[in-house]
Motif scaffolding. Sequence first.
Motif, mmCIF file in Angstrom:
data_model
loop_
_atom_site.group_PDB
_atom_site.id
_atom_site.type_symbol
_atom_site.label_atom_id
_atom_site.label_comp_id
_atom_site.label_asym_id
_atom_site.label_seq_id
_atom_site.Cartn_x
_atom_site.Cartn_y
_atom_site.Cartn_z
ATOM 1 N N TRP A 87 1.314 4.206 1.074
ATOM 2 C CA TRP A 87 0.649 5.211 2.382
ATOM 3 C C TRP A 87 0.689 6.789 2.283
ATOM 4 O O TRP A 87 -0.139 7.491 2.402
ATOM 5 C CB TRP A 87 1.263 4.903 3.696
ATOM 6 C CG TRP A 87 0.621 5.678 4.795
ATOM 7 C CD1 TRP A 87 1.257 6.627 5.583
ATOM 8 C CD2 TRP A 87 -0.613 5.639 5.171
ATOM 9 N NE1 TRP A 87 0.254 7.218 6.431
ATOM 10 C CE2 TRP A 87 -0.666 6.350 6.087
ATOM 11 C CE3 TRP A 87 -1.717 4.706 4.965
ATOM 12 C CZ2 TRP A 87 -2.089 6.716 6.763
ATOM 13 C CZ3 TRP A 87 -3.039 4.818 5.467
ATOM 14 C CH2 TRP A 87 -3.223 5.826 6.534
ATOM 15 N N LEU A 110 0.738 -1.439 0.061
ATOM 16 C CA LEU A 110 0.067 0.072 -0.010
ATOM 17 C C LEU A 110 0.851 1.304 0.078
ATOM 18 O O LEU A 110 1.829 1.271 0.928
ATOM 19 C CB LEU A 110 -1.109 0.150 1.114
ATOM 20 C CG LEU A 110 -1.798 1.098 1.539
ATOM 21 C CD1 LEU A 110 -2.874 1.226 0.409
ATOM 22 C CD2 LEU A 110 -2.486 1.057 2.784
ATOM 23 N N VAL A 120 -2.347 7.516 -0.023
ATOM 24 C CA VAL A 120 -3.322 7.218 0.844
ATOM 25 C C VAL A 120 -3.674 8.395 2.008
ATOM 26 O O VAL A 120 -4.563 8.802 1.912
ATOM 27 C CB VAL A 120 -3.426 5.873 1.501
ATOM 28 C CG1 VAL A 120 -4.739 5.785 2.482
ATOM 29 C CG2 VAL A 120 -3.416 4.753 0.581
ATOM 30 N N SER A 121 -2.469 8.834 2.582
ATOM 31 C CA SER A 121 -2.491 9.775 3.514
ATOM 32 C C SER A 121 -2.953 11.266 2.802
ATOM 33 O O SER A 121 -3.828 12.084 3.538
ATOM 34 C CB SER A 121 -1.372 9.983 4.096
ATOM 35 O OG SER A 121 -0.347 10.433 3.425
ATOM 36 N N TRP A 142 -4.858 11.560 0.252
ATOM 37 C CA TRP A 142 -6.245 11.333 -0.256
ATOM 38 C C TRP A 142 -7.012 11.727 1.163
ATOM 39 O O TRP A 142 -8.191 12.297 1.133
ATOM 40 C CB TRP A 142 -6.523 9.978 -0.688
ATOM 41 C CG TRP A 142 -8.003 9.600 -1.163
ATOM 42 C CD1 TRP A 142 -8.773 10.202 -1.963
ATOM 43 C CD2 TRP A 142 -8.718 8.912 -0.194
ATOM 44 N NE1 TRP A 142 -10.072 9.515 -1.723
ATOM 45 C CE2 TRP A 142 -10.110 8.775 -0.749
ATOM 46 C CE3 TRP A 142 -8.669 8.156 1.008
ATOM 47 C CZ2 TRP A 142 -11.105 8.116 -0.402
ATOM 48 C CZ3 TRP A 142 -9.573 7.420 1.650
ATOM 49 C CH2 TRP A 142 -10.927 7.236 1.072
#
Length: 725
Positions: A353, A351, A356-357, A359
């Motif tokens: 990160w 993943l 993602v963070s 987002w």
Amino acid sequence: MAISVIPGLNVNIDFDDYYPNKDPELIFFHHVKKELGNDEHILLVAVEAGNSLFDPGFLHKIKDAASQIRSLQEVKRVSDLTSLKSYKKSPFGIISSNYIKPGKARDTVDFSKLAKDSLYTKRFYNQPRNAIYLYVQLIDTLHPVEVDNALNQITSVLEDQEFEAYHLMGRKYLESEYKKIVNRELGRSVIYTLAVIVVILFFFFRSIKGILFPVVSMILALVMLYGSLAVLNRDLHIMSNLFPTIILIVGISDIIHILSGYDFEFRRGFDIHTSTKLVLHKIGTAIFLTSITTAIGFLTLCSSSMKAISSFGMEAAIAVLIAFVFSILWAHLFLYQFNIKIPVHTKKNQLNWAKVSRWIHKIVVHRSGLIWVISVIVLMASFIGISRINYNNLQVTNIPLDHRLRSDFNYFDELLGGSRTFELLVSSDKESGLRDKSHIAKFYQLHNYLESFPEINGIISPYSWYQLVVNIYDRSLNAHEIEDQQVIDKFVDGLPLNFYAGDWKLVNKNENIGRFSGRMKDIGRLEVIKINKKINQWIEDNNFPQDLKFQVSGTDHMIDRGHYHRIKNMIQGLVIALVAVSVLIALIFRSRSLLFISLIVNLFPIIIVAGIMGFAGIEMRGSTTILFTIGFVIAIDDTLHLISKYQYFKMEGLPIELNLEKSILEAGRAIVTTSVILIGGFLVLLHSQSWDIRTLGILVSLMLFVAVIVDLFLLPSLIFKFDKR
């Protein structure tokens, strides 16, 4: 040293530990035990007879089995139909004779006497007359090992007789079987939890050293915990199945935060020494704070009125502190001694990160209104679910599905009148007050009223006892119809002293305390309360004499009281945990807004999981109420880690948007990693045969899942809105 003392650690299952201490009804229960005895050391054996329990061959096998069991050194007394005696007044005094008389070819049954004395004899067989009861009283000073030995010998005797089927019921039997279950599951808990941790750590770190560091440190912490319990002479109990999960999972969560922080600093180009110092400086306070709050949260369970729960709270707090000490000490040792390189997470196998963070940060900053709307809707739905929570507390719920205990329990409940005991105690202010002729007449009415309940079966009572006494002198008389008090006095006073012998009595020697006893269906705690209220109302409506006092009691009633007290104390425990955590947060962060936000955020998982319980029809039982305290003190750890990171960057002067972005980036991955490990660790509890432990595992896992969503979305959005100073 710890390893050397662990073999001396005992598993002790004592149901007294789940009774509410200092409860007035418990005090009364113990007082009555001294006067009338109790069934705590009685093993009830139900043997199926096939077509008829009066079959000569079957009765012969019952007599033989009872004789062999009676000869065991751990057994004090055996009462059964083949040894049951009737009594009669004769010129030579009171003489006895068996209801079932031995003969040369076959035993003969005195059916007329059995029928006449049915108020007393019916407790030795069921209504269809296809099963017979043996009451095996064990010596009350037996050590648990001796109890296990006695039970093994009794079952061996029953097996040798090759009965069609037999079933057991009794407190010592239940305690013995639960002890075996705990012994089996403790080892499984450690193995399964370690397996889950290794798999998850490998998925996230892909490093042997990264796996060995946390696993070895927490195994040593677990050994230290069990060694400490052995030194302190503290026994393991049903709740002890949670210790491997608590110390392995909670402790490794701290190490994950250390490793993630270390990895982040190491990737920034710092050497091992500098990276370690920066990590301990940045998140050391947060780890200390989360460990203290978790320990304090468990310590709030010490306020419970139940010894088992208060002991678990103290021991769990010790486990958390041991895990904290080992995580810090081993962090220094391993990070200085080994160059633990955690591979970069590539798009191919891991993943991303950082992506993602970003987002998450974008949603927090630009869609905070949507987060709040969704949160409010979920909360409203949860409150509807809470209103539907089931508090009825069936006893069968916590009996393992695939265990003999469940089949025995169901047999008694469905075919032998009930799996619960029913006890209504009566006391008189007057010496020998129960023998008053007007009282005996009232006992007769109450006896018949209790028999009218389909849920209550096999009632015997003070009236049964006085009728038995009357039958000794004149079988044509009914005790409730005797109008001359002197006749009753003459009958009772003429009894020999040994007539009051025995450890279980319907009427005590002073005749001022008696009991109405029977078997009761497992209809649930709240339904039992309704029946008890009807009985009390009937007694009040029927003008019983003022000197008579009635009170429901007995072992099963005290179990119900335990559920009631634990559910009642649930709010108290949560409030204490909230206050304790609030004080610590206020002292560390010195921010009212962050204090308010952190508490609000961590109430969400509690409310949502309580709502899920209501919609799913999951019972709120006494033993599962601790899940809210456990879930709260564990879930708040991640909140504190993110807030600590936010405060660190705030002191460096970063603007709030950049601060939140960096906080989510640096703390978020550790939060997700630790949450996955925590959820996996608590889901391991699904292997348990105990419904309470399995439910605890599922619900705490749900709570932690909700908590990580709330921590990553709702928490930053509230900080962004209310902490812009």
